[in-house]
Design a protein around this motif. Structure first.
Motif, short mmCIF file in Angstrom:
data_model
loop_
_atom_site.label_atom_id
_atom_site.label_comp_id
_atom_site.label_asym_id
_atom_site.label_seq_id
_atom_site.Cartn_x
_atom_site.Cartn_y
_atom_site.Cartn_z
N GLU A 332 7.11 5.43 2.91
CA GLU A 332 7.59 4.07 3.61
C GLU A 332 6.63 2.94 2.91
N LEU A 333 5.25 3.29 2.77
CA LEU A 333 4.34 2.12 2.70
C LEU A 333 4.05 1.98 0.69
N VAL A 402 5.10 -1.57 8.02
CA VAL A 402 5.92 -2.36 6.89
C VAL A 402 6.16 -3.67 7.47
N ALA A 406 3.81 -6.28 4.89
CA ALA A 406 4.89 -6.70 3.91
C ALA A 406 4.41 -8.15 3.30
#
Ligand SMILES: Cc1ncc(COP(=O)(O)O)c(C=O)c1O
Length: 406
Positions: A332-333, A402, A406
């Motif tokens: 996810e990262l 996130v 982001a």
């Protein structure tokens, strides 16, 4: 069910004021500057809440692994509660089945290679034990460790840690020297026939979780063997399942003479730490059974807690789950503009700029994820989620991270 303890002060301001007056004004002022006005309130599983406005935080600091199994893990709470009805800390001079059983179980995690143990109340004291046992057994006087390391706050441990942890005290004990992490030629140049011990974190957390190069730890171990020095690994943060293996050094296939564990061993409920040793090192305590005494070191209550911690970490599938969650979070990262450093759920997000780890920490806290930057590399955000997250929590945590970064 008993009533929860009342906060000692009725407002945030009164709490901050009393803390500034009696503990550290500098800390209160720094947090104010950073916009962090948190006062720790209730805690449960992967979460804690602010005491005054009930904001909820995922605990991805976990005090460096103290809360590996989450806050107030029910298995550990029950073990401690049951023990409190019947025993107390015991007597550190007497033979104790609890201490013997914990040492036996810890030895078993190393395939009985590190079969001797000295039990302590804290990681720092367990590091002190590693250092002074190595000097006692070898008859040598020099300790080699890494720049940027953190091994604790007591005299010997702080001397082995980076200079920033002993210089402010004007404390520079003789015999301690530091070399750059991950630099085998530097280590080669440092180990002499007076080196008692080389002490390293398997992955140095405070230095921002730089992974050891392939062969680095094995190379250090070989240098130690060739020159008659002992080799110790500090797994106070990396151990007990955090890396997806019981001990992080299993990833590197090395065999330290001494291994230090703490933090998570006490389940976030009762302080206990241990220094595990090969028989060749530990025989010192056969010859000198009363040379090292500690009133609360390896207390019977602490042993009960630590045994329950081992029960949880040794449950079938536990370590595999840590790796699975680590891989999911890493995936996810990955789109973020940072390097993801990871072993299991021992994670560091390395950003291009100095100080960016601190900005990332502030953004995470704002989003309800408590994480801190690495003190000795401020470009890194340390990410140490509890090892017990369920699937929905993993998804929510990934989304929050996130969104914040982001
Ligand atoms: C790698 C490492 N070693 C040793 C210690 C010292 O442990 P304690 O705070 O229990 O004395 C710490 C604490 O942060 C640590 O991170």
């Amino acid at each position: 069910m008993s009533r929860p303890p009342q906060q000692p002060f009725t407002t945030r301001d009164a709490t901050m004021q009393a803390y500034a007056d009696h503990i550290s004004r500098g800390k209160v002022e720094l947090f104010e500057e950073l916009g962090i006005d948190l006062v720790l309130g209730r805690r449960d599983g992967p979460f804690f809440w602010d005491a005054f406005d009930d904001r909820r935080f995922y605990n991805c600091h976990c005090n460096g692994g103290v809360f590996n199994l989450g806050h107030r893990n029910p298995t550990i709470v029950t073990a401690l509660r049951d023990a409190l009805d019947h025993i107390d800390v015991g007597n550190h001079h007497l033979v104790s089945g609890w201490k013997a059983e914990l040492a036996r179980r810890l030895a078993a995690t190393t395939g009985d290679r590190l079969s001797g143990a000295v039990l302590s109340p804290s990681g720092s004291e367990a590091i002190d034990v590693a250092i002074k046992t190595a000097t006692a057994v070898s008859g040598r006087r020099t300790i080699v460790s890494a720049h940027g390391a953190y091994h604790g706050h007591t005299g010997l441990a702080a001397s082995a840690a980076d200079a920033r942890y002993h210089e402010p005290y004007g404390l520079a004990l003789p015999g301690f020297m530091h070399v750059p992490w991950n630099d085998l030629p530097a280590m080669d140049g440092a180990i002499t026939d007076d080196t008692a011990l080389v002490l390293l974190e398997t992955v140095p957390a405070t230095l921002g979780m730089p992974m050891p190069d392939d062969g680095y730890l094995a190379g250090v171990q070989q240098l130690c063997r060739d020159r008659g020095a002992f080799f110790a690994l500090d797994e106070v943060q990396t151990g007990l399942g955090r890396s997806g293996r019981m001990w992080c050094f299993e990833h590197d296939e090395v065999e330290p003479d001494i291994l230090v564990t703490g933090k998570g061993l006490g389940g976030g409920l009762y302080p206990i730490a241990a220094t595990l040793m090969t028989p060749a090192v530990h025989r010192f305590y056969d010859d000198e059974p009363f040379v090292h005494v500690s009133s609360y070191g390896g207390s019977d209550l602490g042993c009960v807690v630590a045994l329950a911690v081992l029960d949880v970490v040794e449950e079938p599938g536990f370590l595999e789950r840590v790796e699975e969650v680590g891989m999911r979070l890493e995936k996810e990262l990955t789109p973020l503009p940072c390097e993801v450093r990871r072993r299991g759920l021992f994670m560091g997000l390395k950003w291009p700029d100095e100080g960016a780890g601190a900005l990332a920490a502030a953004a995470c806290i704002e989003a309800g994820v408590f994480a801190v930057f690495a003190n000795n590399d401020t470009s890194v955000l340390q990410l140490l989620p509890p090892l017990t997250l369920d699937d929905a929590q993993v998804d929510e945590l990934a989304e929050l991270l996130v969104g914040a970064l982001a």
